[in-house]
Design a protein around this motif. Structure first.
Motif, PDB file in Angstrom:
ATOM      1  N   HIS A 120      -9.859   8.705  -4.313  1.00  0.00           N
ATOM      2  CA  HIS A 120      -8.838   8.087  -5.157  1.00  0.00           C
ATOM      3  C   HIS A 120      -7.578   7.756  -4.356  1.00  0.00           C
ATOM      4  O   HIS A 120      -7.164   8.537  -3.510  1.00  0.00           O
ATOM      5  CB  HIS A 120      -8.478   9.019  -6.315  1.00  0.00           C
TER       6      HIS A 120
ATOM      7  N   VAL B 298      -3.510   7.110  -3.635  1.00  0.00           N
ATOM      8  CA  VAL B 298      -2.286   7.813  -4.026  1.00  0.00           C
ATOM      9  C   VAL B 298      -1.487   6.968  -5.016  1.00  0.00           C
ATOM     10  O   VAL B 298      -0.702   7.490  -5.789  1.00  0.00           O
ATOM     11  CB  VAL B 298      -1.457   8.194  -2.786  1.00  0.00           C
ATOM     12  N   GLY B 299      -1.714   5.666  -5.008  1.00  0.00           N
ATOM     13  CA  GLY B 299      -1.032   4.769  -5.922  1.00  0.00           C
ATOM     14  C   GLY B 299      -1.765   3.449  -6.049  1.00  0.00           C
ATOM     15  O   GLY B 299      -2.503   3.042  -5.151  1.00  0.00           O
ATOM     16  N   VAL B 300      -1.559   2.788  -7.187  1.00  0.00           N
ATOM     17  CA  VAL B 300      -2.174   1.491  -7.466  1.00  0.00           C
ATOM     18  C   VAL B 300      -1.086   0.588  -8.025  1.00  0.00           C
ATOM     19  O   VAL B 300      -0.283   1.029  -8.843  1.00  0.00           O
ATOM     20  CB  VAL B 300      -3.314   1.621  -8.501  1.00  0.00           C
ATOM     21  N   PHE B 301      -1.045  -0.667  -7.559  1.00  0.00           N
ATOM     22  CA  PHE B 301      -0.123  -1.611  -8.187  1.00  0.00           C
ATOM     23  C   PHE B 301      -0.822  -2.949  -8.410  1.00  0.00           C
ATOM     24  O   PHE B 301      -1.654  -3.372  -7.615  1.00  0.00           O
ATOM     25  CB  PHE B 301       1.183  -1.769  -7.391  1.00  0.00           C
TER      26      PHE B 301
ATOM     27  N   GLN C 150      -5.689  -5.711  -8.011  1.00  0.00           N
ATOM     28  CA  GLN C 150      -4.896  -4.504  -7.875  1.00  0.00           C
ATOM     29  C   GLN C 150      -5.031  -4.009  -6.437  1.00  0.00           C
ATOM     30  O   GLN C 150      -6.065  -4.214  -5.801  1.00  0.00           O
ATOM     31  CB  GLN C 150      -5.322  -3.445  -8.881  1.00  0.00           C
TER      32      GLN C 150
ATOM     33  N   TRP D 148      -4.910  -0.758  -4.012  1.00  0.00           N
ATOM     34  CA  TRP D 148      -4.985   0.698  -3.919  1.00  0.00           C
ATOM     35  C   TRP D 148      -4.340   1.125  -2.610  1.00  0.00           C
ATOM     36  O   TRP D 148      -4.679   0.594  -1.538  1.00  0.00           O
ATOM     37  CB  TRP D 148      -6.431   1.163  -3.940  1.00  0.00           C
ATOM     38  N   ASN D 149      -3.415   2.073  -2.679  1.00  0.00           N
ATOM     39  CA  ASN D 149      -2.704   2.571  -1.499  1.00  0.00           C
ATOM     40  C   ASN D 149      -3.173   3.969  -1.118  1.00  0.00           C
ATOM     41  O   ASN D 149      -3.306   4.839  -1.982  1.00  0.00           O
ATOM     42  CB  ASN D 149      -1.198   2.627  -1.763  1.00  0.00           C
ATOM     43  N   TYR D 150      -3.369   4.166   0.189  1.00  0.00           N
ATOM     44  CA  TYR D 150      -3.766   5.459   0.734  1.00  0.00           C
ATOM     45  C   TYR D 150      -2.778   5.850   1.828  1.00  0.00           C
ATOM     46  O   TYR D 150      -2.634   5.130   2.822  1.00  0.00           O
ATOM     47  CB  TYR D 150      -5.179   5.377   1.341  1.00  0.00           C
ATOM     48  N   ARG D 151      -2.085   6.967   1.644  1.00  0.00           N
ATOM     49  CA  ARG D 151      -1.216   7.504   2.699  1.00  0.00           C
ATOM     50  C   ARG D 151      -2.090   8.297   3.662  1.00  0.00           C
ATOM     51  O   ARG D 151      -3.001   9.009   3.255  1.00  0.00           O
ATOM     52  CB  ARG D 151      -0.168   8.438   2.101  1.00  0.00           C
TER      53      ARG D 151
ATOM     54  N   GLN E 271      -4.427  -0.162   2.646  1.00  0.00           N
ATOM     55  CA  GLN E 271      -4.445  -0.829   1.356  1.00  0.00           C
ATOM     56  C   GLN E 271      -5.777  -1.533   1.135  1.00  0.00           C
ATOM     57  O   GLN E 271      -6.310  -2.182   2.034  1.00  0.00           O
ATOM     58  CB  GLN E 271      -3.309  -1.834   1.250  1.00  0.00           C
TER      59      GLN E 271
ATOM     60  N   ASP F 141       4.819   1.828   3.731  1.00  0.00           N
ATOM     61  CA  ASP F 141       4.951   2.724   2.589  1.00  0.00           C
ATOM     62  C   ASP F 141       6.327   2.535   1.969  1.00  0.00           C
ATOM     63  O   ASP F 141       7.339   2.748   2.638  1.00  0.00           O
ATOM     64  CB  ASP F 141       4.767   4.164   3.059  1.00  0.00           C
TER      65      ASP F 141
END
Length: 169
Positions: free
Chosen positions: A111, A113-116, A124, A126-129, A141, A159
């Motif tokens: 999953h 860490v964030g979706v915009f 959409q 999806w962001n992964y740190r 991304q 980020d």
């Protein structure tokens, strides 16, 4: 007779030690679980999995997301740990390609860490740190089409949690 302050200090020290000992399991990464461990042990450790996925042959993959690391623990059909890997790496990111499904991405890197949303492109992101030589302010991304549910693009971005570089000279 001890003073109240001295007694309180003693109780606080005892409580601090108890808290430190009880939190040791939280500080241990999921990758430290030994091969052969039962799946129930993993499900109840590390604050619980952030995802669970079926594997071919009846096995199960458990996802454990922890800040800039995501561990994937694979269990065989008998429920025993057979492999473990921290997947937020450049090598794993390189396996994410356009045309993959959402489910494929989740299975490989878990999953985000964030979706915009990007409304005008109808997708959409999806962001992964992740940590590494790239620096702490870089995200991996994955762009996913709203209409097809397929990956349309991948790459790195800055980020937004990091301060923007100063433009003053």
């Amino acid at each position: 007779m001890k003073s109240i302050a001295r007694r309180m200090f003693g109780w606080l020290m005892l409580a601090s030690i108890a808290l430190a000992v009880s939190s040791c399991g939280v500080l241990t990464p999921p990758g430290a679980l030994p091969l052969g461990a039962p799946i129930d042990e993993a499900r109840h450790a590390f604050g619980g999995p952030s995802g669970e996925y079926p594997l071919p042959g009846g096995g199960t993959r458990l996802e454990f997301r922890q800040h800039k690391q995501t561990y994937m623990l694979d269990f065989d059909a008998g429920g025993r740990l057979v492999s473990k890997q921290q997947v937020l790496t450049l090598a794993t990111f390189a396996t994410i390609k356009p045309g993959m499904t959402r489910a494929d991405v989740l299975l490989r890197i878990g999953h985000p860490v964030g979706v915009f949303p990007v409304g005008w492109q109808k997708l959409q992101v999806w962001n992964y740190r992740f940590g590494g030589i790239e620096g702490d302010c870089v995200l991996f991304q994955v762009s996913i089409s709203n209409s097809t549910g397929l990956v349309s693009d991948v790459g790195q971005g800055m980020d937004p949690a990091c301060d923007a570089p100063s433009r003053e000279k």
